[in-house]
Design an enzyme around this catalytic site. Structure first.
Site, PDB file in Angstrom:
ATOM      1  N   TYR A  34       0.827  -1.203   0.000  1.00 49.74           N
ATOM      2  CA  TYR A  34       0.000   0.000   0.000  1.00 49.74           C
ATOM      3  C   TYR A  34       0.858   1.247   0.000  1.00 49.74           C
ATOM      4  O   TYR A  34       2.075   1.191   0.197  1.00 49.74           O
ATOM      5  CB  TYR A  34      -0.967  -0.013   1.193  1.00 49.74           C
ATOM      6  CG  TYR A  34      -0.358   0.320   2.538  1.00 49.74           C
ATOM      7  CD1 TYR A  34       0.499  -0.560   3.181  1.00 49.74           C
ATOM      8  CD2 TYR A  34      -0.631   1.532   3.168  1.00 49.74           C
ATOM      9  CE1 TYR A  34       1.055  -0.245   4.431  1.00 49.74           C
ATOM     10  CE2 TYR A  34      -0.091   1.854   4.410  1.00 49.74           C
ATOM     11  CZ  TYR A  34       0.752   0.963   5.031  1.00 49.74           C
ATOM     12  OH  TYR A  34       1.298   1.290   6.244  1.00 49.74           O
ATOM     13  N   ARG A  53       8.279   3.948  -4.657  1.00 51.41           N
ATOM     14  CA  ARG A  53       8.358   2.951  -3.580  1.00 51.41           C
ATOM     15  C   ARG A  53       7.341   1.832  -3.800  1.00 51.41           C
ATOM     16  O   ARG A  53       7.616   0.661  -3.517  1.00 51.41           O
ATOM     17  CB  ARG A  53       8.130   3.610  -2.219  1.00 51.41           C
ATOM     18  CG  ARG A  53       8.297   2.630  -1.058  1.00 51.41           C
ATOM     19  CD  ARG A  53       8.238   3.293   0.287  1.00 51.41           C
ATOM     20  NE  ARG A  53       6.943   3.919   0.521  1.00 51.41           N
ATOM     21  CZ  ARG A  53       6.669   4.727   1.531  1.00 51.41           C
ATOM     22  NH1 ARG A  53       7.611   5.014   2.419  1.00 51.41           N
ATOM     23  NH2 ARG A  53       5.477   5.263   1.676  1.00 51.41           N
ATOM     24  N   ARG A 102      -7.726 -20.849  -1.584  1.00 49.57           N
ATOM     25  CA  ARG A 102      -6.639 -20.483  -0.679  1.00 49.57           C
ATOM     26  C   ARG A 102      -5.456 -21.421  -0.875  1.00 49.57           C
ATOM     27  O   ARG A 102      -5.636 -22.642  -0.931  1.00 49.57           O
ATOM     28  CB  ARG A 102      -7.143 -20.550   0.768  1.00 49.57           C
ATOM     29  CG  ARG A 102      -6.121 -20.132   1.806  1.00 49.57           C
ATOM     30  CD  ARG A 102      -6.746 -20.108   3.195  1.00 49.57           C
ATOM     31  NE  ARG A 102      -5.767 -19.693   4.197  1.00 49.57           N
ATOM     32  CZ  ARG A 102      -4.957 -20.531   4.848  1.00 49.57           C
ATOM     33  NH1 ARG A 102      -5.025 -21.837   4.622  1.00 49.57           N
ATOM     34  NH2 ARG A 102      -4.077 -20.079   5.726  1.00 49.57           N
ATOM     35  N   LYS A 152       6.459  -2.077   1.969  1.00 52.23           N
ATOM     36  CA  LYS A 152       5.282  -1.485   2.619  1.00 52.23           C
ATOM     37  C   LYS A 152       4.083  -2.408   2.443  1.00 52.23           C
ATOM     38  O   LYS A 152       3.224  -2.197   1.575  1.00 52.23           O
ATOM     39  CB  LYS A 152       5.018  -0.081   2.042  1.00 52.23           C
ATOM     40  CG  LYS A 152       4.087   0.766   2.921  1.00 52.23           C
ATOM     41  CD  LYS A 152       4.160   2.227   2.528  1.00 52.23           C
ATOM     42  CE  LYS A 152       3.061   3.066   3.150  1.00 52.23           C
ATOM     43  NZ  LYS A 152       3.179   3.262   4.589  1.00 52.23           N
ATOM     44  N   GLU A 184      11.788   2.531  14.462  1.00 55.37           N
ATOM     45  CA  GLU A 184      10.949   3.627  13.967  1.00 55.37           C
ATOM     46  C   GLU A 184       9.661   3.654  14.769  1.00 55.37           C
ATOM     47  O   GLU A 184       9.463   2.831  15.672  1.00 55.37           O
ATOM     48  CB  GLU A 184      10.661   3.443  12.461  1.00 55.37           C
ATOM     49  CG  GLU A 184       9.997   2.114  12.136  1.00 55.37           C
ATOM     50  CD  GLU A 184       9.883   1.830  10.640  1.00 55.37           C
ATOM     51  OE1 GLU A 184       9.798   2.771   9.840  1.00 55.37           O
ATOM     52  OE2 GLU A 184       9.870   0.631  10.290  1.00 55.37           O
TER      53      GLU A 184
HETATM   54  N1  PLP Z   1       7.569   3.868   8.977  1.00 58.25           N
HETATM   55  C1  PLP Z   1       6.458   3.118   8.984  1.00 58.25           C
HETATM   56  C2  PLP Z   1       6.459   1.817   9.714  1.00 58.25           C
HETATM   57  C3  PLP Z   1       5.287   3.573   8.330  1.00 58.25           C
HETATM   58  O1  PLP Z   1       4.177   2.831   8.350  1.00 58.25           O
HETATM   59  C4  PLP Z   1       5.316   4.832   7.693  1.00 58.25           C
HETATM   60  C5  PLP Z   1       4.141   5.352   6.990  1.00 58.25           C
HETATM   61  O2  PLP Z   1       3.088   4.774   6.981  1.00 58.25           O
HETATM   62  C6  PLP Z   1       6.500   5.575   7.708  1.00 58.25           C
HETATM   63  C7  PLP Z   1       7.613   5.058   8.360  1.00 58.25           C
HETATM   64  C8  PLP Z   1       6.600   6.919   7.056  1.00 58.25           C
HETATM   65  O3  PLP Z   1       6.669   6.777   5.653  1.00 58.25           O
HETATM   66  P1  PLP Z   1       6.155   7.947   4.689  1.00 58.25           P
HETATM   67  O4  PLP Z   1       6.937   9.156   5.053  1.00 58.25           O
HETATM   68  O5  PLP Z   1       6.494   7.442   3.338  1.00 58.25           O
HETATM   69  O6  PLP Z   1       4.690   8.095   4.950  1.00 58.25           O
END
Ligand code: PLP
Length: 288
Positions: A34, A53, A102, A152, A184
């Site tokens: 996403y 990305r 599945r 992501k 993070e």
């Molecule tokens: N880190 C994580 C785990 C995230 O889910 C997100 C955004 O959803 C970010 C960092 C920040 O990424 P961006 O600046 O691309 O939104």
């Protein structure tokens, strides 16, 4: 909330008429990726970065590219127009689709088309959030996510649990810690400021390569600020002059408390405030 117009597999339709198969691998396996792109002044912020990305996430998972991939900018813009969004976000999700039953093995791309869904989230006042004036409080939690956080994916259960742990502790968010170092935030990248230096974890598989992170570091360099890309501990963060997070929907947001300890003066610091201003100004100028 008003009925939104959403996009599903080539069609724009009312949100209550949108359907996805129960066999969709996004639903059964979290086999999907996403992006969230923010909208300011009715325009998309950092769209090119999010599109790049997204393509990387698809490639890392050997997920076939949907036919509409080259049209994503037009689709985003059309949703902004149809829903009259001035400030808010566009959520986009692509899954490996619905092979019909599945199975752990990936379906043959020749017989299975990816599912593509986009919807808008209207957030008037997003850029002027009063929270940016007071900052947010975070707790630290163990990072128990899988090891490919650079992709992501829609596997967001642990980040959701992290937010719930924060909520239970009466704070706003959680910073995740692995091997004694901050990775993070649950949905954002984490930073501290010590003296004239902005410190944020280096890129790797351990964190998402934030699009806002890339832009903010670029602006920081351009403004002659010092940047160090390395990991830091909670103790170092608590002793820092400032802390903040970045994400597409929060932009730059000050962090004023970590595990109950005030950071710096316990109020938003000048570096975070300046970076927020620069980020909003500069990204608005090049928004599409
Ligand atoms: N880190 C994580 C785990 C995230 O889910 C997100 C955004 O959803 C970010 C960092 C920040 O990424 P961006 O600046 O691309 O939104």
């Amino acid at each position: 909330m008003n009925m939104r117009t959403v996009y599903v597999n080539g069609t724009y339709l009312p949100e209550n008429e949108a359907t996805i198969s129960i066999f969709d691998r996004g639903f059964l396996m979290a086999d999907g990726v996403y992006e969230v792109t923010s909208v300011l002044d009715g325009k998309l912020i950092d769209f090119a970065g999010h599109a790049k990305r997204l393509e990387r996430s698809l490639n890392e998972l050997d997920m076939p590219h949907p036919d509409c991939l080259p049209d994503l900018l037009d689709i985003h813009r059309e949703l902004v127009r149809l829903n009259g969004i001035e400030e808010g976000m566009i959520y986009l999700q692509i899954t490996r689709g619905a092979p019909g039953d599945r199975d752990f093995a990936f379906p043959d791309p020749a017989t299975c088309t990816p599912t593509v869904v986009l919807f808008t989230q209207n957030k008037p006042g997003l850029a002027n959030s009063p929270v940016a004036k007071t900052g947010i409080k975070v707790i630290s939690v163990a990072d128990q996510r899988w090891a490919r956080r650079d992709i992501k994916t829609v596997q967001l259960l642990y980040p959701s649990m992290g937010k719930m742990m924060a909520k239970a502790a009466g704070v706003d968010d959680a910073w995740m810690v692995e091997d004694g170092m901050v990775t993070e935030g649950t949905s954002n990248n984490a930073y501290i400021v010590k003296g004239n230096t902005i410190i944020t974890r280096h890129l790797g598989n351990e964190i998402l390569h934030g699009i806002t992170r890339a832009a903010v570091l670029r602006f920081a360099h351009e403004a002659q600020m010092q940047v160090e890309e390395r990991s830091f501990s909670i103790a170092e963060a608590q002793a820092a002059d400032e802390a903040f997070i970045t994400s597409a929907s929060m932009f730059v947001m000050p962090v004023v408390e970590i595990d109950g300890a005030a950071v710096g003066t316990g109020t938003p610091g000048p570096v975070a405030a300046r970076l927020r201003e620069i980020y909003l100004d500069e990204s608005r100028k090049v928004a599409v």
